[in-house]
Design an enzyme around this catalytic site. Sequence first.
Site, PDB file in Angstrom:
ATOM      1  N   GLY A  22      -6.786   7.104   1.017  1.00 31.94           N
ATOM      2  CA  GLY A  22      -6.270   6.463  -0.185  1.00 31.94           C
ATOM      3  C   GLY A  22      -6.029   7.465  -1.301  1.00 31.94           C
ATOM      4  O   GLY A  22      -6.408   8.643  -1.212  1.00 31.94           O
ATOM      5  N   PHE A  23      -5.435   7.013  -2.352  1.00 31.10           N
ATOM      6  CA  PHE A  23      -5.030   7.841  -3.486  1.00 31.10           C
ATOM      7  C   PHE A  23      -6.215   8.596  -4.094  1.00 31.10           C
ATOM      8  O   PHE A  23      -6.254   9.833  -4.137  1.00 31.10           O
ATOM      9  CB  PHE A  23      -4.349   6.921  -4.501  1.00 31.10           C
ATOM     10  CG  PHE A  23      -4.029   7.535  -5.836  1.00 31.10           C
ATOM     11  CD1 PHE A  23      -3.634   8.853  -5.955  1.00 31.10           C
ATOM     12  CD2 PHE A  23      -4.101   6.749  -6.992  1.00 31.10           C
ATOM     13  CE1 PHE A  23      -3.317   9.403  -7.196  1.00 31.10           C
ATOM     14  CE2 PHE A  23      -3.782   7.285  -8.222  1.00 31.10           C
ATOM     15  CZ  PHE A  23      -3.400   8.612  -8.332  1.00 31.10           C
ATOM     16  N   ILE A  24      -7.217   7.868  -4.549  1.00 30.39           N
ATOM     17  CA  ILE A  24      -8.348   8.494  -5.241  1.00 30.39           C
ATOM     18  C   ILE A  24      -9.270   9.196  -4.247  1.00 30.39           C
ATOM     19  O   ILE A  24      -9.741  10.315  -4.495  1.00 30.39           O
ATOM     20  CB  ILE A  24      -9.108   7.453  -6.072  1.00 30.39           C
ATOM     21  CG1 ILE A  24      -8.207   6.898  -7.181  1.00 30.39           C
ATOM     22  CG2 ILE A  24     -10.373   8.064  -6.681  1.00 30.39           C
ATOM     23  CD1 ILE A  24      -8.759   5.671  -7.888  1.00 30.39           C
ATOM     24  N   TYR A 164      -9.271 -10.215  -7.457  1.00 27.80           N
ATOM     25  CA  TYR A 164      -9.558  -8.781  -7.319  1.00 27.80           C
ATOM     26  C   TYR A 164     -10.663  -8.374  -8.272  1.00 27.80           C
ATOM     27  O   TYR A 164     -11.670  -7.769  -7.883  1.00 27.80           O
ATOM     28  CB  TYR A 164      -8.294  -7.964  -7.603  1.00 27.80           C
ATOM     29  CG  TYR A 164      -8.562  -6.492  -7.855  1.00 27.80           C
ATOM     30  CD1 TYR A 164      -9.025  -5.677  -6.827  1.00 27.80           C
ATOM     31  CD2 TYR A 164      -8.359  -5.930  -9.108  1.00 27.80           C
ATOM     32  CE1 TYR A 164      -9.285  -4.327  -7.048  1.00 27.80           C
ATOM     33  CE2 TYR A 164      -8.608  -4.585  -9.341  1.00 27.80           C
ATOM     34  CZ  TYR A 164      -9.068  -3.792  -8.307  1.00 27.80           C
ATOM     35  OH  TYR A 164      -9.328  -2.458  -8.535  1.00 27.80           O
ATOM     36  N   LYS A 168     -14.754  -7.240  -7.606  1.00 27.96           N
ATOM     37  CA  LYS A 168     -15.334  -5.994  -8.117  1.00 27.96           C
ATOM     38  C   LYS A 168     -16.566  -6.282  -8.991  1.00 27.96           C
ATOM     39  O   LYS A 168     -17.554  -5.545  -8.950  1.00 27.96           O
ATOM     40  CB  LYS A 168     -14.285  -5.210  -8.918  1.00 27.96           C
ATOM     41  CG  LYS A 168     -13.238  -4.551  -8.043  1.00 27.96           C
ATOM     42  CD  LYS A 168     -13.871  -3.533  -7.107  1.00 27.96           C
ATOM     43  CE  LYS A 168     -12.861  -2.681  -6.382  1.00 27.96           C
ATOM     44  NZ  LYS A 168     -13.497  -1.649  -5.530  1.00 27.96           N
TER      45      LYS A 168
END
Length: 348
Positions: A22-24, A164, A168
């Site tokens: 993934g991106f991070i 979402y 979290k």
Amino acid sequence: MPEDLPHETPKQQRVLITGTAGFIGFHLARLLLDEGFQVCGYDGMTDYYDVNLKRRRHQTLMQHAGFSATEAMLEDGDRLWEVAEAFRPDVIVHLAAQAGVRYSLEQPRAYIDSNIIGTFNVMEAARKLGVDHLLMASTSSVYGANEEMPFTETEKADTQLTIYAATKKANESMAHSYAHLWNIPTTMFRFFTVYGSWGRPDLALFKFVDAIIDGNPIDIYNHGDMYRDFTHVGDLVRAIRLLIDVPPVRPASKDEIEEGDSLSPVAPYRVVNIGNSDKVSLLAFIEAIEAELGIEAIRNYMPMQMGDVQATWADASLLQRLTGYRPQTDFRDGIANFVTWFRNYYQK
């Protein structure tokens, strides 16, 4: 540990990172590998966006001798435990998740499966292994309908506006209970509008740059009356790297907790904002993209999208107090960096 001090890795720390394709996760893994850490990646390679981009990230990480990876879903608790038990990490950084505020309106079950069940499996692995530090990603979206800004970690956050964000916030509560019950030092970090090279195609910067170059219109929600705390991914992963060295310690009493610290009075648990502490208007962000590309955008002004918020803005003083560091990349510089990567990667 302040950023300018040398990082000591006397026994080559072992870090398990979920979401390394993934991106991070990609950027964090690359940073840790460059500093001499041993990194084990775990990623489900879901098709939420271009899997080829995810594979290119993993291929880049594979150039490091200290990197290994497993492709499997977080929901597969047996497989996750098999990998974690074999690797024996000192630290777990849990970044994998079903991301995207808007997608959660269409496929809410994906968020329950990945973000609730998957996160539970990660916490179970941390419990069984007795890791030195468990760090897990949350989001500024948990602040929901809160209006007092900048957002601080000690204020209540009980008004989430999407599934979402709700998942979290549930992760934060789940992690607190595990930290309390099993004495697992746990840090939750809340991200604020992360952007940068190798970014996700569903993120605003990627979509804007791609559309403007191709001469397509861009959708601008709430008629442009939006503000975000844009945080460059390089700053973000540097902050995570520094937080690894600051595991929370259960206080003996409430009196030990300094004002402004989100440290739990009953667990080795803390929530930390990672943001640029700079509220930037969406229109200024778009103008900076136009200036960097030398192309004027075709603007399609839209009403506010369901579940979205008008503004986000982080108070990052706790991060600075803990690490001596705070994100500071100017969004114009970050946009220039992204455009250079985008043009090179996609040959546009």
